[in-house]
Scaffold this motif. Structure first.
Motif, PDB file in Angstrom:
ATOM      1  N   ALA A 172     -48.529  74.195  23.691  1.00 30.17           N
ATOM      2  CA  ALA A 172     -47.622  73.154  23.193  1.00 30.17           C
ATOM      3  C   ALA A 172     -48.262  72.450  22.002  1.00 30.17           C
ATOM      4  O   ALA A 172     -49.447  72.136  22.018  1.00 30.17           O
ATOM      5  CB  ALA A 172     -47.322  72.150  24.299  1.00 30.17           C
ATOM      6  N   SER A 173     -47.446  72.187  20.971  1.00 27.88           N
ATOM      7  CA  SER A 173     -47.991  71.570  19.764  1.00 27.88           C
ATOM      8  C   SER A 173     -47.310  70.260  19.391  1.00 27.88           C
ATOM      9  O   SER A 173     -47.639  69.678  18.365  1.00 27.88           O
ATOM     10  CB  SER A 173     -47.900  72.549  18.593  1.00 27.88           C
ATOM     11  OG  SER A 173     -46.559  72.914  18.347  1.00 27.88           O
ATOM     12  N   ASP A 174     -46.372  69.810  20.219  1.00 27.59           N
ATOM     13  CA  ASP A 174     -45.737  68.516  19.955  1.00 27.59           C
ATOM     14  C   ASP A 174     -45.205  67.956  21.278  1.00 27.59           C
ATOM     15  O   ASP A 174     -45.177  68.656  22.289  1.00 27.59           O
ATOM     16  CB  ASP A 174     -44.648  68.637  18.883  1.00 27.59           C
ATOM     17  CG  ASP A 174     -43.475  69.518  19.274  1.00 27.59           C
ATOM     18  OD1 ASP A 174     -43.093  69.546  20.467  1.00 27.59           O
ATOM     19  OD2 ASP A 174     -42.926  70.179  18.383  1.00 27.59           O
ATOM     20  N   PRO A 175     -44.782  66.702  21.280  1.00 29.97           N
ATOM     21  CA  PRO A 175     -44.318  66.088  22.536  1.00 29.97           C
ATOM     22  C   PRO A 175     -43.132  66.803  23.187  1.00 29.97           C
ATOM     23  O   PRO A 175     -43.059  66.895  24.412  1.00 29.97           O
ATOM     24  CB  PRO A 175     -43.934  64.661  22.112  1.00 29.97           C
ATOM     25  CG  PRO A 175     -44.780  64.388  20.912  1.00 29.97           C
ATOM     26  CD  PRO A 175     -44.880  65.711  20.200  1.00 29.97           C
ATOM     27  N   GLN A 176     -42.226  67.324  22.401  1.00 29.23           N
ATOM     28  CA  GLN A 176     -41.068  68.034  22.958  1.00 29.23           C
ATOM     29  C   GLN A 176     -41.518  69.293  23.701  1.00 29.23           C
ATOM     30  O   GLN A 176     -41.046  69.571  24.801  1.00 29.23           O
ATOM     31  CB  GLN A 176     -40.076  68.392  21.856  1.00 29.23           C
ATOM     32  CG  GLN A 176     -38.834  69.085  22.381  1.00 29.23           C
ATOM     33  CD  GLN A 176     -37.837  69.420  21.277  1.00 29.23           C
ATOM     34  OE1 GLN A 176     -38.098  69.184  20.101  1.00 29.23           O
ATOM     35  NE2 GLN A 176     -36.705  69.953  21.656  1.00 29.23           N
ATOM     36  N   GLN A 177     -42.427  70.049  23.098  1.00 29.71           N
ATOM     37  CA  GLN A 177     -42.940  71.249  23.759  1.00 29.71           C
ATOM     38  C   GLN A 177     -43.751  70.885  24.997  1.00 29.71           C
ATOM     39  O   GLN A 177     -43.625  71.530  26.038  1.00 29.71           O
ATOM     40  CB  GLN A 177     -43.781  72.070  22.784  1.00 29.71           C
ATOM     41  CG  GLN A 177     -42.966  72.694  21.679  1.00 29.71           C
ATOM     42  CD  GLN A 177     -43.820  73.381  20.639  1.00 29.71           C
ATOM     43  OE1 GLN A 177     -45.010  73.620  20.827  1.00 29.71           O
ATOM     44  NE2 GLN A 177     -43.203  73.717  19.515  1.00 29.71           N
ATOM     45  N   THR A 178     -44.562  69.843  24.900  1.00 29.54           N
ATOM     46  CA  THR A 178     -45.352  69.404  26.048  1.00 29.54           C
ATOM     47  C   THR A 178     -44.441  69.022  27.217  1.00 29.54           C
ATOM     48  O   THR A 178     -44.724  69.340  28.370  1.00 29.54           O
ATOM     49  CB  THR A 178     -46.259  68.219  25.663  1.00 29.54           C
ATOM     50  OG1 THR A 178     -47.146  68.665  24.625  1.00 29.54           O
ATOM     51  CG2 THR A 178     -47.080  67.723  26.835  1.00 29.54           C
ATOM     52  N   ALA A 179     -43.339  68.358  26.925  1.00 23.60           N
ATOM     53  CA  ALA A 179     -42.391  67.951  27.969  1.00 23.60           C
ATOM     54  C   ALA A 179     -41.759  69.150  28.678  1.00 23.60           C
ATOM     55  O   ALA A 179     -41.343  69.042  29.831  1.00 23.60           O
ATOM     56  CB  ALA A 179     -41.312  67.055  27.375  1.00 23.60           C
ATOM     57  N   ALA A 180     -41.689  70.289  28.005  1.00 26.69           N
ATOM     58  CA  ALA A 180     -41.070  71.483  28.593  1.00 26.69           C
ATOM     59  C   ALA A 180     -42.011  72.267  29.500  1.00 26.69           C
ATOM     60  O   ALA A 180     -41.563  73.116  30.272  1.00 26.69           O
ATOM     61  CB  ALA A 180     -40.561  72.395  27.480  1.00 26.69           C
TER      62      ALA A 180
END
Length: 131
Positions: free
Chosen positions: A58-66
């Motif tokens: 993950a490279s951003d908050p949206q990806q981390t949330a997924a």
């Protein structure tokens, strides 16, 4: 028209932890691990399979949330086997966390497990592959 699905992206927290889980706990092969600037191109694959997972940190908050919820709480992946009990026993011995006891369904023997990021998988021996 394309003939097959070759890779599916799985968003992970950490490349090395994910590689360890898939290769050491599930017995997948590490097909490729290539640096690409700040990222890596990491591909793992079940033995003798034609499709693979692209492990993407993950490279951003949206990806981390997924991470761990890429399918909104549904089983995300289906890992078929020709010997459910062999693989269930091996996975359990290697520390794979099953979320339920194995069960017999009309379509085969199945149990849900969790990967290193919290995604759910079915380990399944389809009825037609049963001994």
């Amino acid at each position: 028209m394309p003939a097959r699905l070759s890779k599916v992206t799985l968003v992970v927290h950490d490349y090395d932890a994910a590689i360890h889980f898939f290769t050491q706990k599930l017995g997948f092969d590490l097909i490729e691990d290539r640096p690409m600037g700040e990222k890596r191109w990491v591909v793992v694959q079940p033995k003798a399979a034609s499709s693979a997972l692209l492990l993407a940190r993950a490279s951003d908050p949206q990806q981390t949330a997924a991470i761990g919820n890429q399918t909104g709480g549904r089983v995300a992946f289906f890992l078929e086997t020709d010997d459910f009990w062999r693989d269930y026993t091996a996975f359990t011995a290697r520390g794979v966390r099953f979320l339920e006891e194995p069960r017999e369904e009309t379509y085969g023997t199945v149990a849900v497990f969790e990967d290193c990021c919290g995604n759910t998988w079915d380990l399944i021996q389809p009825r037609e592959a049963s001994n």
